[in-house]
Design a protein around this motif. Structure first.
Motif, PDB file in Angstrom:
ATOM      1  N   VAL A  31      31.850  49.090  36.054  1.00  0.00           N
ATOM      2  CA  VAL A  31      33.511  49.667  35.183  1.00  0.00           C
ATOM      3  C   VAL A  31      34.066  50.626  35.685  1.00  0.00           C
ATOM      4  CG1 VAL A  31      34.274  50.194  32.996  1.00  0.00           C
ATOM      5  CG2 VAL A  31      32.913  48.614  32.827  1.00  0.00           C
ATOM      6  N   PRO A  32      33.134  51.928  36.447  1.00  0.00           N
ATOM      7  CA  PRO A  32      34.302  53.162  37.156  1.00  0.00           C
ATOM      8  C   PRO A  32      34.657  52.523  38.410  1.00  0.00           C
ATOM      9  CG  PRO A  32      31.918  53.457  35.950  1.00  0.00           C
ATOM     10  CD  PRO A  32      31.819  52.542  35.883  1.00  0.00           C
ATOM     11  N   ALA A  33      33.995  51.739  39.397  1.00  0.00           N
ATOM     12  CA  ALA A  33      34.156  52.019  40.401  1.00  0.00           C
ATOM     13  C   ALA A  33      35.463  50.160  40.584  1.00  0.00           C
ATOM     14  CB  ALA A  33      33.433  50.626  40.941  1.00  0.00           C
ATOM     15  N   LEU A  34      35.350  49.684  38.894  1.00  0.00           N
ATOM     16  CA  LEU A  34      37.013  48.914  39.023  1.00  0.00           C
ATOM     17  C   LEU A  34      37.700  49.536  38.424  1.00  0.00           C
ATOM     18  CD1 LEU A  34      36.006  45.401  37.358  1.00  0.00           C
ATOM     19  CD2 LEU A  34      36.515  45.865  39.539  1.00  0.00           C
ATOM     20  N   PHE A  38      41.685  49.870  40.391  1.00  0.00           N
ATOM     21  CA  PHE A  38      42.745  49.775  39.817  1.00  0.00           C
ATOM     22  C   PHE A  38      43.448  50.815  40.120  1.00  0.00           C
ATOM     23  CE2 PHE A  38      40.007  45.995  37.540  1.00  0.00           C
ATOM     24  CZ  PHE A  38      40.676  44.944  38.112  1.00  0.00           C
ATOM     25  N   LYS A  39      43.422  52.343  39.521  1.00  0.00           N
ATOM     26  CA  LYS A  39      44.008  53.467  40.177  1.00  0.00           C
ATOM     27  C   LYS A  39      44.684  52.671  41.117  1.00  0.00           C
ATOM     28  CE  LYS A  39      45.286  57.483  38.272  1.00  0.00           C
ATOM     29  NZ  LYS A  39      45.342  57.456  37.369  1.00  0.00           N
ATOM     30  N   LEU A  40      44.706  52.595  41.835  1.00  0.00           N
ATOM     31  CA  LEU A  40      45.835  52.356  43.361  1.00  0.00           C
ATOM     32  C   LEU A  40      47.175  51.245  42.981  1.00  0.00           C
ATOM     33  CD1 LEU A  40      46.473  52.486  46.219  1.00  0.00           C
ATOM     34  CD2 LEU A  40      44.820  50.365  46.708  1.00  0.00           C
ATOM     35  N   ILE A  41      46.545  50.366  42.345  1.00  0.00           N
ATOM     36  CA  ILE A  41      47.301  49.558  41.585  1.00  0.00           C
ATOM     37  C   ILE A  41      48.737  50.331  41.053  1.00  0.00           C
ATOM     38  CG2 ILE A  41      47.821  47.408  40.350  1.00  0.00           C
ATOM     39  CD1 ILE A  41      44.946  46.552  41.178  1.00  0.00           C
ATOM     40  N   LYS A  45      52.613  50.611  41.760  1.00  0.00           N
ATOM     41  CA  LYS A  45      53.560  50.744  40.703  1.00  0.00           C
ATOM     42  C   LYS A  45      54.544  51.560  39.719  1.00  0.00           C
ATOM     43  CE  LYS A  45      51.596  45.743  38.667  1.00  0.00           C
ATOM     44  NZ  LYS A  45      50.862  45.882  37.551  1.00  0.00           N
ATOM     45  N   LYS A  46      54.252  52.813  40.523  1.00  0.00           N
ATOM     46  CA  LYS A  46      54.493  53.777  39.839  1.00  0.00           C
ATOM     47  C   LYS A  46      55.516  54.470  41.100  1.00  0.00           C
ATOM     48  CE  LYS A  46      51.558  54.976  35.417  1.00  0.00           C
ATOM     49  NZ  LYS A  46      51.007  56.171  35.831  1.00  0.00           N
ATOM     50  N   TYR A  66      39.754  53.948  48.690  1.00  0.00           N
ATOM     51  CA  TYR A  66      39.966  53.613  46.896  1.00  0.00           C
ATOM     52  C   TYR A  66      38.217  52.499  47.301  1.00  0.00           C
ATOM     53  CZ  TYR A  66      43.903  56.244  45.507  1.00  0.00           C
ATOM     54  OH  TYR A  66      44.722  56.718  45.252  1.00  0.00           O
ATOM     55  N   LEU A  67      38.117  51.740  48.094  1.00  0.00           N
ATOM     56  CA  LEU A  67      37.187  51.097  47.959  1.00  0.00           C
ATOM     57  C   LEU A  67      35.615  51.217  47.949  1.00  0.00           C
ATOM     58  CD1 LEU A  67      36.690  47.868  47.108  1.00  0.00           C
ATOM     59  CD2 LEU A  67      36.633  47.624  49.560  1.00  0.00           C
TER      60      LEU A  67
END
Length: 98
Positions: A31-34, A38-41, A45-46, A66-67
């Motif tokens: 969960v924290p890794a995802l 997903f923060k990069l996504i 977008k922003k 990020y990975l």
């Protein structure tokens, strides 16, 4: 609990339960890794990554960083949860076995 796991020769009930527990811990540790990946996504977008991508950093390198951070966080989470589990056990097993 003994009926649920079932006896296996040469392996204690604690070690069998630890194997089941580690599979659940591994799922929780993703969960924290995802969230990091997903923060990069969300940053993309922003429009907050444009100043980075306008320089000499490629998208592949940015995504790889990020990975890498996500993989490190996942490993640290599994290690911390494992160390905590070993600490609270009455008949503790070695960290290597865990």
């Amino acid at each position: 609990m003994e009926d649920l796991i079932g006896p296996v020769g040469g392996i204690s009930l604690t070690e069998q339960f630890t194997a089941k527990l580690m599979s659940i811990i591994a799922m929780i540790s993703t969960v924290p890794a995802l969230m990091i990946v997903f923060k990069l996504i969300s940053e993309e977008k922003k429009g907050r990554t444009e100043h980075l991508l306008a320089r000499a950093i490629s998208r592949t390198r940015l995504m790889g960083s990020y990975l890498l951070i996500g993989l490190i966080v996942s490993f640290v989470m599994i290690s911390l949860i494992g160390a905590t589990a070993i600490t609270v056990m009455d008949d503790g097993i070695s960290f290597g076995t865990f």
